[in-house]
Design a protein around this motif. Structure first.
Motif, PDB file in Angstrom:
ATOM      1  N   GLY A  68     -14.428 -11.112 -35.840  1.00 55.99           N
ATOM      2  CA  GLY A  68     -13.863 -12.450 -35.699  1.00 55.99           C
ATOM      3  C   GLY A  68     -13.751 -12.929 -34.268  1.00 55.99           C
ATOM      4  N   ARG A  69     -13.330 -12.068 -33.366  1.00 58.35           N
ATOM      5  CA  ARG A  69     -13.173 -12.488 -31.972  1.00 58.35           C
ATOM      6  C   ARG A  69     -14.522 -12.699 -31.292  1.00 58.35           C
ATOM      7  NH1 ARG A  69      -8.645  -9.384 -32.979  1.00 58.35           N
ATOM      8  NH2 ARG A  69      -6.675 -10.307 -32.253  1.00 58.35           N
ATOM      9  N   THR A  70     -15.508 -11.861 -31.641  1.00 60.17           N
ATOM     10  CA  THR A  70     -16.857 -12.068 -31.109  1.00 60.17           C
ATOM     11  C   THR A  70     -17.411 -13.397 -31.585  1.00 60.17           C
ATOM     12  OG1 THR A  70     -17.287  -9.680 -31.068  1.00 60.17           O
ATOM     13  CG2 THR A  70     -19.195 -11.137 -31.024  1.00 60.17           C
ATOM     14  N   THR A  71     -17.214 -13.700 -32.856  1.00 57.44           N
ATOM     15  CA  THR A  71     -17.655 -14.984 -33.408  1.00 57.44           C
ATOM     16  C   THR A  71     -17.004 -16.148 -32.675  1.00 57.44           C
ATOM     17  OG1 THR A  71     -17.958 -13.996 -35.605  1.00 57.44           O
ATOM     18  CG2 THR A  71     -17.750 -16.391 -35.507  1.00 57.44           C
ATOM     19  N   THR A  72     -15.709 -16.036 -32.441  1.00 56.91           N
ATOM     20  CA  THR A  72     -14.981 -17.100 -31.746  1.00 56.91           C
ATOM     21  C   THR A  72     -15.492 -17.297 -30.331  1.00 56.91           C
ATOM     22  OG1 THR A  72     -12.993 -16.659 -33.051  1.00 56.91           O
ATOM     23  CG2 THR A  72     -12.705 -17.890 -30.996  1.00 56.91           C
ATOM     24  N   LEU A  73     -15.710 -16.210 -29.608  1.00 53.69           N
ATOM     25  CA  LEU A  73     -16.176 -16.305 -28.226  1.00 53.69           C
ATOM     26  C   LEU A  73     -17.567 -16.929 -28.147  1.00 53.69           C
ATOM     27  CD1 LEU A  73     -14.994 -12.881 -26.730  1.00 53.69           C
ATOM     28  CD2 LEU A  73     -13.997 -15.145 -26.351  1.00 53.69           C
ATOM     29  N   ILE A  74     -18.460 -16.550 -29.049  1.00 53.93           N
ATOM     30  CA  ILE A  74     -19.807 -17.122 -29.051  1.00 53.93           C
ATOM     31  C   ILE A  74     -19.754 -18.599 -29.418  1.00 53.93           C
ATOM     32  CG2 ILE A  74     -22.048 -17.094 -30.239  1.00 53.93           C
ATOM     33  CD1 ILE A  74     -21.795 -14.047 -30.360  1.00 53.93           C
ATOM     34  N   ALA A  75     -18.877 -18.949 -30.358  1.00 49.16           N
ATOM     35  CA  ALA A  75     -18.713 -20.353 -30.737  1.00 49.16           C
ATOM     36  C   ALA A  75     -18.199 -21.183 -29.566  1.00 49.16           C
ATOM     37  CB  ALA A  75     -17.757 -20.474 -31.924  1.00 49.16           C
ATOM     38  N   VAL A  76     -17.190 -20.656 -28.874  1.00 50.43           N
ATOM     39  CA  VAL A  76     -16.620 -21.364 -27.728  1.00 50.43           C
ATOM     40  C   VAL A  76     -17.653 -21.498 -26.614  1.00 50.43           C
ATOM     41  CG1 VAL A  76     -14.931 -21.179 -25.866  1.00 50.43           C
ATOM     42  CG2 VAL A  76     -14.226 -20.761 -28.215  1.00 50.43           C
ATOM     43  N   GLY A  77     -18.377 -20.406 -26.345  1.00 58.42           N
ATOM     44  CA  GLY A  77     -19.386 -20.437 -25.292  1.00 58.42           C
ATOM     45  C   GLY A  77     -20.513 -21.402 -25.601  1.00 58.42           C
ATOM     46  N   THR A  78     -20.922 -21.477 -26.863  1.00 56.21           N
ATOM     47  CA  THR A  78     -21.989 -22.391 -27.270  1.00 56.21           C
ATOM     48  C   THR A  78     -21.517 -23.831 -27.245  1.00 56.21           C
ATOM     49  OG1 THR A  78     -22.952 -20.685 -28.709  1.00 56.21           O
ATOM     50  CG2 THR A  78     -23.624 -22.960 -29.112  1.00 56.21           C
ATOM     51  N   ALA A  79     -20.328 -24.077 -27.769  1.00 52.64           N
ATOM     52  CA  ALA A  79     -19.846 -25.448 -27.934  1.00 52.64           C
ATOM     53  C   ALA A  79     -19.411 -26.089 -26.631  1.00 52.64           C
ATOM     54  CB  ALA A  79     -18.680 -25.468 -28.931  1.00 52.64           C
ATOM     55  N   ILE A  80     -18.862 -25.291 -25.704  1.00 56.58           N
ATOM     56  CA  ILE A  80     -18.226 -25.906 -24.526  1.00 56.58           C
ATOM     57  C   ILE A  80     -19.035 -25.650 -23.256  1.00 56.58           C
ATOM     58  CG2 ILE A  80     -16.116 -26.087 -23.170  1.00 56.58           C
ATOM     59  CD1 ILE A  80     -14.574 -25.198 -25.637  1.00 56.58           C
ATOM     60  N   CYS A  81     -18.924 -24.485 -22.683  1.00 58.25           N
ATOM     61  CA  CYS A  81     -19.599 -24.319 -21.380  1.00 58.25           C
ATOM     62  C   CYS A  81     -19.905 -22.871 -21.060  1.00 58.25           C
ATOM     63  CB  CYS A  81     -18.786 -24.953 -20.263  1.00 58.25           C
ATOM     64  SG  CYS A  81     -17.122 -24.308 -20.067  1.00 58.25           S
TER      65      CYS A  81
END
Length: 327
Positions: A114-127
């Motif tokens: 879950g945390r890996t998914t969140t980090l990749i999502a944040v990195g892709t979506a924002i900056c």
């Protein structure tokens, strides 16, 4: 004072190892110093270092990382991005939503942590790396999870820098269309700059402004993550103290941006503060690499890459579709 003395050897180690990472990254901006730093740390992770360095290494990977984010806030002038931000707000809402929804569904399908998914999502979506760095302490991500996310985002940053200008010309996009697309669909600032200015000067200018506007999304997203993960860890509302889970460094990041905007600091000062912040981020990335189990990283590495690919494709397509619909 005694606590600082205990941490000093590890902080000094991080500062020293960050020098070659910084220099190599300056020669290869598409790769970037943070990625070089984490790779250097991964290589040295096999080295059984003296225990005296451990407290400072841990401190640098967590706290120094937060201080770096705060200093980088001085590089954002809100007046410069309000105009473009207002015009592209709806586009960003759609792309952010698509990236997080795509990551959630793909994460379930691929069974990524879950945390890996969140980090990749944040990195892709924002900056890219900056957003991962900001979100990691908020969700209490492990160093291996941060390494997974950083390496995944890096891979698609490099691909985007070369692929996007080719696709832009193939689709016959105008400078404004490409600038909006690159600014909303490419993760890291260095790759946005490379792709945007490869296409044209005007496209590059617009892409960078849009990218800076995206960067501000770190603030609401990390605040939301703090609340969501606190509820998950507590199991029920009201069993945690909000002051404990609130990411104060994000608020300080926002305050730094406001100060730069209101007081109009000399350019040399803001440049010095942001460069210091970037160097401190490289120090933190080195320490994250040092604390990472490289064998475990390789063993579990393919699923995060597939997750990053899905998120990236979803973001790029939604950005094009919404841009065509809105503009």
């Amino acid at each position: 004072m005694s606590s600082f003395i205990e941490k000093f050897p590890g902080i000094g180690l991080a500062a020293g190892l960050a020098i070659p990472a910084w220099l190599v990254g300056s020669y290869f901006p598409i790769v970037g110093s943070p990625v070089i730093g984490i790779l250097l740390g991964l290589i040295l992770s096999f080295w059984k270092r003296p225990a005296v360095w451990h407290p400072g290494v841990v401190f640098t990977s967590k706290k120094v990382l937060q201080y770096a984010i705060i200093l980088m806030g001085f590089g954002l002038n809100l007046f410069d991005i309000l105009h473009v931000g207002g015009q592209t707000l709806l586009l960003m809402i759609f792309t952010l939503t698509a990236a997080f929804l795509g990551a959630y569904l793909a994460g379930k399908l691929l069974r990524t942590e879950g945390r890996t998914t969140t980090l990749i999502a944040v990195g892709t979506a924002i900056c890219g790396g900056s957003a991962i760095a900001a979100a990691a302490p908020v969700i209490r991500a492990k160093d291996e999870e941060v390494a997974h996310a950083i390496s995944t985002i890096f891979l698609f940053n490099v691909i985007a820098a070369f692929l996007f200008p080719f696709l832009g010309h193939l689709f016959g996009m105008s400078n404004d269309q490409f600038g909006l697309w690159a600014g909303t669909a490419i993760n890291d600032t260095s790759s946005v700059v490379a792709a945007g200015y490869t296409y044209s000067h005007d496209a590059g200018n617009l892409a960078v402004i849009v990218k800076l506007t995206r960067t501000l999304m770190i603030i609401p997203v990390t605040l939301a993550l703090a609340f969501i993960f606190a509820r998950k860890s507590s199991g029920q509302a009201g069993s945690y103290r909000f002051s404990k889970i609130f990411p104060w460094f994000v608020l300080e990041f926002a305050a730094a941006s406001v100060m730069t905007t209101v007081f109009s600091f000399p350019q040399g000062l803001t440049d010095a503060l942001t460069v210091t912040g970037k160097y401190m981020m490289v120090m933190a990335m080195v320490c994250i690499g040092l604390n990472t189990n490289f064998v475990k990283l390789l063993k579990n590495g393919i699923r995060p890459i597939f997750l990053g690919l899905i998120c990236w494709i979803v973001l790029a397509i939604v950005s094009l579709f919404v841009q065509h619909w809105l503009f």
